[in-house]
Design a protein around this motif. Structure first.
Motif, PDB file in Angstrom:
ATOM      1  N   GLU A  32       0.798  -1.226   0.000  1.00 35.02           N
ATOM      2  CA  GLU A  32       0.000   0.000   0.000  1.00 35.02           C
ATOM      3  C   GLU A  32       0.830   1.274   0.000  1.00 35.02           C
ATOM      4  OE1 GLU A  32      -2.543  -0.503   3.372  1.00 35.02           O
ATOM      5  OE2 GLU A  32      -3.438  -2.311   2.538  1.00 35.02           O
ATOM      6  N   GLY A  33       1.712   1.403  -0.958  1.00 38.62           N
ATOM      7  CA  GLY A  33       2.515   2.609  -1.055  1.00 38.62           C
ATOM      8  C   GLY A  33       3.691   2.653  -0.104  1.00 38.62           C
ATOM      9  N   GLY A  34       3.977   1.549   0.532  1.00 38.37           N
ATOM     10  CA  GLY A  34       5.061   1.506   1.497  1.00 38.37           C
ATOM     11  C   GLY A  34       6.414   1.833   0.904  1.00 38.37           C
ATOM     12  N   PHE A  35       6.647   1.406  -0.320  1.00 40.61           N
ATOM     13  CA  PHE A  35       7.930   1.662  -0.960  1.00 40.61           C
ATOM     14  C   PHE A  35       8.125   3.158  -1.184  1.00 40.61           C
ATOM     15  CE2 PHE A  35      10.794   1.938  -4.645  1.00 40.61           C
ATOM     16  CZ  PHE A  35      11.868   1.212  -4.156  1.00 40.61           C
ATOM     17  N   ALA A  36       7.090   3.830  -1.675  1.00 38.06           N
ATOM     18  CA  ALA A  36       7.183   5.278  -1.898  1.00 38.06           C
ATOM     19  C   ALA A  36       7.403   6.005  -0.574  1.00 38.06           C
ATOM     20  CB  ALA A  36       5.928   5.788  -2.595  1.00 38.06           C
ATOM     21  N   ALA A  37       6.697   5.581   0.463  1.00 39.71           N
ATOM     22  CA  ALA A  37       6.867   6.196   1.778  1.00 39.71           C
ATOM     23  C   ALA A  37       8.282   5.944   2.304  1.00 39.71           C
ATOM     24  CB  ALA A  37       5.829   5.660   2.758  1.00 39.71           C
ATOM     25  N   ALA A  38       8.802   4.740   2.090  1.00 36.39           N
ATOM     26  CA  ALA A  38      10.158   4.411   2.533  1.00 36.39           C
ATOM     27  C   ALA A  38      11.180   5.279   1.808  1.00 36.39           C
ATOM     28  CB  ALA A  38      10.445   2.931   2.312  1.00 36.39           C
ATOM     29  N   CYS A  39      10.972   5.503   0.533  1.00 37.11           N
ATOM     30  CA  CYS A  39      11.878   6.378  -0.231  1.00 37.11           C
ATOM     31  C   CYS A  39      11.858   7.788   0.337  1.00 37.11           C
ATOM     32  CB  CYS A  39      11.495   6.391  -1.706  1.00 37.11           C
ATOM     33  SG  CYS A  39      11.823   4.840  -2.558  1.00 37.11           S
ATOM     34  N   ARG A  40      10.671   8.289   0.675  1.00 35.76           N
ATOM     35  CA  ARG A  40      10.568   9.632   1.259  1.00 35.76           C
ATOM     36  C   ARG A  40      11.248   9.695   2.624  1.00 35.76           C
ATOM     37  NH1 ARG A  40       5.497   9.094  -1.045  1.00 35.76           N
ATOM     38  NH2 ARG A  40       4.531   8.568   0.948  1.00 35.76           N
ATOM     39  N   ARG A  41      11.063   8.649   3.435  1.00 30.68           N
ATOM     40  CA  ARG A  41      11.722   8.623   4.741  1.00 30.68           C
ATOM     41  C   ARG A  41      13.241   8.638   4.579  1.00 30.68           C
ATOM     42  NH1 ARG A  41       7.407   5.203   6.054  1.00 30.68           N
ATOM     43  NH2 ARG A  41       8.612   3.333   5.560  1.00 30.68           N
ATOM     44  N   CYS A  42      13.728   7.907   3.607  1.00 34.57           N
ATOM     45  CA  CYS A  42      15.168   7.862   3.367  1.00 34.57           C
ATOM     46  C   CYS A  42      15.683   9.242   2.933  1.00 34.57           C
ATOM     47  CB  CYS A  42      15.505   6.803   2.322  1.00 34.57           C
ATOM     48  SG  CYS A  42      17.276   6.509   2.154  1.00 34.57           S
ATOM     49  N   LEU A  43      14.945   9.905   2.083  1.00 34.76           N
ATOM     50  CA  LEU A  43      15.366  11.235   1.644  1.00 34.76           C
ATOM     51  C   LEU A  43      15.442  12.221   2.800  1.00 34.76           C
ATOM     52  CD1 LEU A  43      13.464  11.671  -1.727  1.00 34.76           C
ATOM     53  CD2 LEU A  43      15.935  11.498  -1.391  1.00 34.76           C
ATOM     54  N   ALA A  44      14.584  12.065   3.783  1.00 33.42           N
ATOM     55  CA  ALA A  44      14.545  12.983   4.927  1.00 33.42           C
ATOM     56  C   ALA A  44      15.376  12.495   6.114  1.00 33.42           C
ATOM     57  CB  ALA A  44      13.098  13.180   5.369  1.00 33.42           C
ATOM     58  N   CYS A  45      16.026  11.369   5.976  1.00 35.81           N
ATOM     59  CA  CYS A  45      16.735  10.753   7.103  1.00 35.81           C
ATOM     60  C   CYS A  45      17.945  11.587   7.540  1.00 35.81           C
ATOM     61  CB  CYS A  45      17.198   9.350   6.714  1.00 35.81           C
ATOM     62  SG  CYS A  45      18.047   8.506   8.073  1.00 35.81           S
ATOM     63  N   PRO A  46      18.046  11.853   8.842  1.00 34.67           N
ATOM     64  CA  PRO A  46      19.204  12.587   9.350  1.00 34.67           C
ATOM     65  C   PRO A  46      20.402  11.678   9.659  1.00 34.67           C
ATOM     66  CG  PRO A  46      17.669  12.212  11.137  1.00 34.67           C
ATOM     67  CD  PRO A  46      17.032  11.646   9.882  1.00 34.67           C
ATOM     68  N   SER A  47      20.264  10.385   9.412  1.00 37.60           N
ATOM     69  CA  SER A  47      21.302   9.413   9.786  1.00 37.60           C
ATOM     70  C   SER A  47      22.076   8.870   8.594  1.00 37.60           C
ATOM     71  CB  SER A  47      20.664   8.246  10.553  1.00 37.60           C
ATOM     72  OG  SER A  47      20.021   8.713  11.710  1.00 37.60           O
ATOM     73  N   ALA A  48      22.202   9.648   7.536  1.00 38.17           N
ATOM     74  CA  ALA A  48      22.889   9.167   6.330  1.00 38.17           C
ATOM     75  C   ALA A  48      24.331   8.752   6.620  1.00 38.17           C
ATOM     76  CB  ALA A  48      22.847  10.225   5.232  1.00 38.17           C
ATOM     77  N   THR A  49      25.022   9.500   7.457  1.00 39.02           N
ATOM     78  CA  THR A  49      26.409   9.163   7.786  1.00 39.02           C
ATOM     79  C   THR A  49      26.467   7.847   8.558  1.00 39.02           C
ATOM     80  OG1 THR A  49      27.004  11.501   7.815  1.00 39.02           O
ATOM     81  CG2 THR A  49      28.510   9.986   8.913  1.00 39.02           C
ATOM     82  N   ASP A  50      25.550   7.667   9.507  1.00 38.87           N
ATOM     83  CA  ASP A  50      25.489   6.401  10.248  1.00 38.87           C
ATOM     84  C   ASP A  50      25.177   5.247   9.314  1.00 38.87           C
ATOM     85  OD1 ASP A  50      25.995   7.659  12.691  1.00 38.87           O
ATOM     86  OD2 ASP A  50      23.858   8.013  13.038  1.00 38.87           O
ATOM     87  N   CYS A  51      24.290   5.475   8.383  1.00 36.54           N
ATOM     88  CA  CYS A  51      23.915   4.458   7.402  1.00 36.54           C
ATOM     89  C   CYS A  51      25.126   4.049   6.572  1.00 36.54           C
ATOM     90  CB  CYS A  51      22.793   5.002   6.509  1.00 36.54           C
ATOM     91  SG  CYS A  51      22.169   3.815   5.309  1.00 36.54           S
ATOM     92  N   GLN A  52      25.827   5.040   6.069  1.00 33.80           N
ATOM     93  CA  GLN A  52      27.030   4.782   5.264  1.00 33.80           C
ATOM     94  C   GLN A  52      28.029   3.956   6.055  1.00 33.80           C
ATOM     95  OE1 GLN A  52      27.621   6.538   2.111  1.00 33.80           O
ATOM     96  NE2 GLN A  52      29.418   5.299   1.787  1.00 33.80           N
ATOM     97  N   ARG A  53      28.272   4.339   7.304  1.00 32.91           N
ATOM     98  CA  ARG A  53      29.216   3.595   8.158  1.00 32.91           C
ATOM     99  C   ARG A  53      28.739   2.170   8.403  1.00 32.91           C
ATOM    100  NH1 ARG A  53      29.588   8.317  12.266  1.00 32.91           N
ATOM    101  NH2 ARG A  53      31.074   9.662  11.211  1.00 32.91           N
ATOM    102  N   TRP A  54      27.456   2.018   8.672  1.00 32.51           N
ATOM    103  CA  TRP A  54      26.891   0.692   8.931  1.00 32.51           C
ATOM    104  C   TRP A  54      27.066  -0.201   7.713  1.00 32.51           C
ATOM    105  CZ3 TRP A  54      22.920  -2.418   7.103  1.00 32.51           C
ATOM    106  CH2 TRP A  54      22.507  -3.451   7.949  1.00 32.51           C
ATOM    107  N   LEU A  55      26.778   0.337   6.542  1.00 34.87           N
ATOM    108  CA  LEU A  55      26.920  -0.440   5.309  1.00 34.87           C
ATOM    109  C   LEU A  55      28.382  -0.785   5.039  1.00 34.87           C
ATOM    110  CD1 LEU A  55      24.320   1.479   3.148  1.00 34.87           C
ATOM    111  CD2 LEU A  55      24.199  -0.945   3.767  1.00 34.87           C
ATOM    112  N   GLU A  56      29.275   0.164   5.258  1.00 38.00           N
ATOM    113  CA  GLU A  56      30.702  -0.081   5.028  1.00 38.00           C
ATOM    114  C   GLU A  56      31.276  -1.058   6.049  1.00 38.00           C
ATOM    115  OE1 GLU A  56      32.425   3.830   5.004  1.00 38.00           O
ATOM    116  OE2 GLU A  56      31.657   4.255   2.995  1.00 38.00           O
ATOM    117  N   GLY A  57      30.682  -1.090   7.236  1.00 40.08           N
ATOM    118  CA  GLY A  57      31.170  -1.971   8.289  1.00 40.08           C
ATOM    119  C   GLY A  57      30.655  -3.394   8.198  1.00 40.08           C
ATOM    120  N   GLY A  58      29.901  -3.691   7.187  1.00 42.02           N
ATOM    121  CA  GLY A  58      29.415  -5.050   7.022  1.00 42.02           C
ATOM    122  C   GLY A  58      27.975  -5.230   7.421  1.00 42.02           C
TER     123      GLY A  58
END
Length: 82
Positions: A32-58
């Motif tokens: 029910e539109g969850g993907f579009a909402a998830a994309c919007r949440r990601c665009l507004a996320c203040p934790s991009a640096t944490d996300c990048q580190r988490w992804l790089e850390g495995g």
């Protein structure tokens, strides 16, 4: 602004891949539109640096608790499992 959108889209794609979320399942109507909402949440996320580190850390098999899309990603991952 364009770079931010590209960065966030890349992080979201990598996060989906890392946790085993199926992009096709995420985009289906059953969410029910969850993907579009998830994309919007990601665009507004203040934790991009944490996300990048988490992804790089495995990372792990489940989305991290700081991710505003954790519940959505874990639901899609779970629903995509046999």
């Amino acid at each position: 602004m364009t770079r931010w959108v590209e960065r966030q889209a890349g992080l979201f794609g990598r996060m989906m891949e890392r946790v085993g979320a199926d992009p096709g399942a995420a985009a289906r109507e059953q969410f029910e539109g969850g993907f579009a909402a998830a994309c919007r949440r990601c665009l507004a996320c203040p934790s991009a640096t944490d996300c990048q580190r988490w992804l790089e850390g495995g990372g792990a098999d489940a989305a991290p608790s700081f991710c505003p899309n954790a519940a959505f990603l874990n639901r899609v991952r779970t629903s995509a499992s046999p």
